[in-house]
Design a protein around this motif. Structure first.
Motif, mmCIF file in Angstrom:
data_model
loop_
_atom_site.group_PDB
_atom_site.id
_atom_site.type_symbol
_atom_site.label_atom_id
_atom_site.label_comp_id
_atom_site.label_asym_id
_atom_site.label_seq_id
_atom_site.Cartn_x
_atom_site.Cartn_y
_atom_site.Cartn_z
ATOM 1 N N UNK A 45 13.968 -6.010 1.602
ATOM 2 C CA UNK A 45 13.691 -4.568 1.573
ATOM 3 C C UNK A 45 14.835 -3.778 2.194
ATOM 4 N N UNK A 46 15.371 -4.276 3.294
ATOM 5 C CA UNK A 46 16.497 -3.592 3.949
ATOM 6 C C UNK A 46 17.733 -3.649 3.060
ATOM 7 N N UNK B 272 24.237 3.309 -4.071
ATOM 8 C CA UNK B 272 24.207 3.761 -5.471
ATOM 9 C C UNK B 272 24.078 5.283 -5.550
ATOM 10 N N UNK B 273 23.308 5.868 -4.623
ATOM 11 C CA UNK B 273 23.119 7.329 -4.603
ATOM 12 C C UNK B 273 24.278 8.038 -3.888
ATOM 13 N N UNK B 274 25.217 7.255 -3.366
ATOM 14 C CA UNK B 274 26.372 7.786 -2.634
ATOM 15 C C UNK B 274 25.927 8.576 -1.409
ATOM 16 N N UNK B 275 24.966 8.015 -0.700
ATOM 17 C CA UNK B 275 24.413 8.635 0.503
ATOM 18 C C UNK B 275 24.721 7.759 1.716
ATOM 19 N N UNK B 276 24.656 8.367 2.868
ATOM 20 C CA UNK B 276 24.784 7.610 4.103
ATOM 21 C C UNK B 276 23.493 6.864 4.382
ATOM 22 N N UNK B 277 23.563 5.883 5.243
ATOM 23 C CA UNK B 277 22.379 5.110 5.613
ATOM 24 C C UNK B 277 22.551 4.558 7.016
ATOM 25 N N UNK B 278 21.432 4.165 7.596
ATOM 26 C CA UNK B 278 21.424 3.501 8.893
ATOM 27 C C UNK B 278 20.306 2.477 8.869
ATOM 28 N N UNK B 279 20.625 1.257 9.256
ATOM 29 C CA UNK B 279 19.632 0.186 9.212
ATOM 30 C C UNK B 279 20.041 -0.937 10.164
ATOM 31 N N UNK B 280 19.064 -1.752 10.499
ATOM 32 C CA UNK B 280 19.327 -2.991 11.225
ATOM 33 C C UNK B 280 18.940 -4.122 10.294
ATOM 34 N N UNK B 281 19.850 -5.069 10.138
ATOM 35 C CA UNK B 281 19.645 -6.148 9.174
ATOM 36 C C UNK B 281 20.016 -7.484 9.823
ATOM 37 N N UNK B 282 19.378 -8.540 9.383
ATOM 38 C CA UNK B 282 19.706 -9.876 9.873
ATOM 39 C C UNK B 282 20.900 -10.396 9.077
ATOM 40 N N UNK B 283 21.993 -10.608 9.757
ATOM 41 C CA UNK B 283 23.202 -11.167 9.150
ATOM 42 C C UNK B 283 23.457 -12.543 9.725
ATOM 43 N N UNK B 284 24.462 -13.205 9.192
ATOM 44 C CA UNK B 284 24.797 -14.554 9.633
ATOM 45 C C UNK B 284 26.273 -14.635 10.006
#
Length: 173
Positions: A117-118, A127-139
């Motif tokens: 979902x994130x 895709x919408x060329x908008x800014x975003x802020x999120x926390x995601x699990x990376x490796x």
């Protein structure tokens, strides 16, 4: 005189328990952690300013604040989402050298337990060329997971075309 000798003995015992790296006074070298940090980040700022100038970014980015004050990692992709620059401190966050990731997609940091979902939220914002802020699990490079806060935004040129995306990243608990 005995007090000074006792002081020297006590001081030596204390310093033996510490992890202090001393420099010989005869070397006349000086080393400052803050200066070293500024030097490393200045290289990143020069590269980012060159990218901004070459591509006509129409954004007033606060690179000094992002790098020096907030200690963020900065990742820049082209419009096709291929990494064109990452700040030198990315290695401390995920173990990748900058040379390991140039030309790759930021999705290389995602893995089996990364929230879909994130990922979709970030993808839709791009895709919408908008800014975003999120926390995601990376490796990390070694395969261990870490939570990564990301604040991303598109960078437009004078004609209003997206030429890059920039992400400010930081490992969070």
């Amino acid at each position: 005189m005995i007090e000074l000798k006792q002081y020297d003995i006590a001081a030596q015992k204390f310093y033996d328990t510490q992890q202090i790296n001393s420099l010989p006074i005869l070397s006349w070298d000086s080393y400052g952690l803050h200066f070293d940090r500024l030097t490393k980040f200045s290289r990143d700022i020069v590269v980012l300013n060159q990218l901004a100038k070459e591509h006509g970014w129409q954004s007033s980015l606060s690179l000094n604040e992002a790098l020096l004050e907030k200690d963020n990692v900065i990742v820049v992709t082209d419009a096709k989402l291929k990494i064109v620059h990452a700040s030198h401190n990315i290695i401390h966050m995920n173990g990748y050298e900058v040379t390991d990731i140039i030309g790759e997609s930021p999705k290389m940091f995602q893995g089996k337990d990364t929230c879909k979902d994130t990922s979709v939220y970030i993808s839709n914002a791009i895709k919408r060329k908008c800014g975003f802020e999120a926390t995601i699990l990376n490796y990390r490079k070694d395969g261990s997971p870490y939570k990564c806060w990301i604040k991303g935004e598109p960078l437009f040129n004078k004609k209003g075309k997206v030429v890059h995306f920039i992400a400010y990243e930081k490992e969070v608990a």
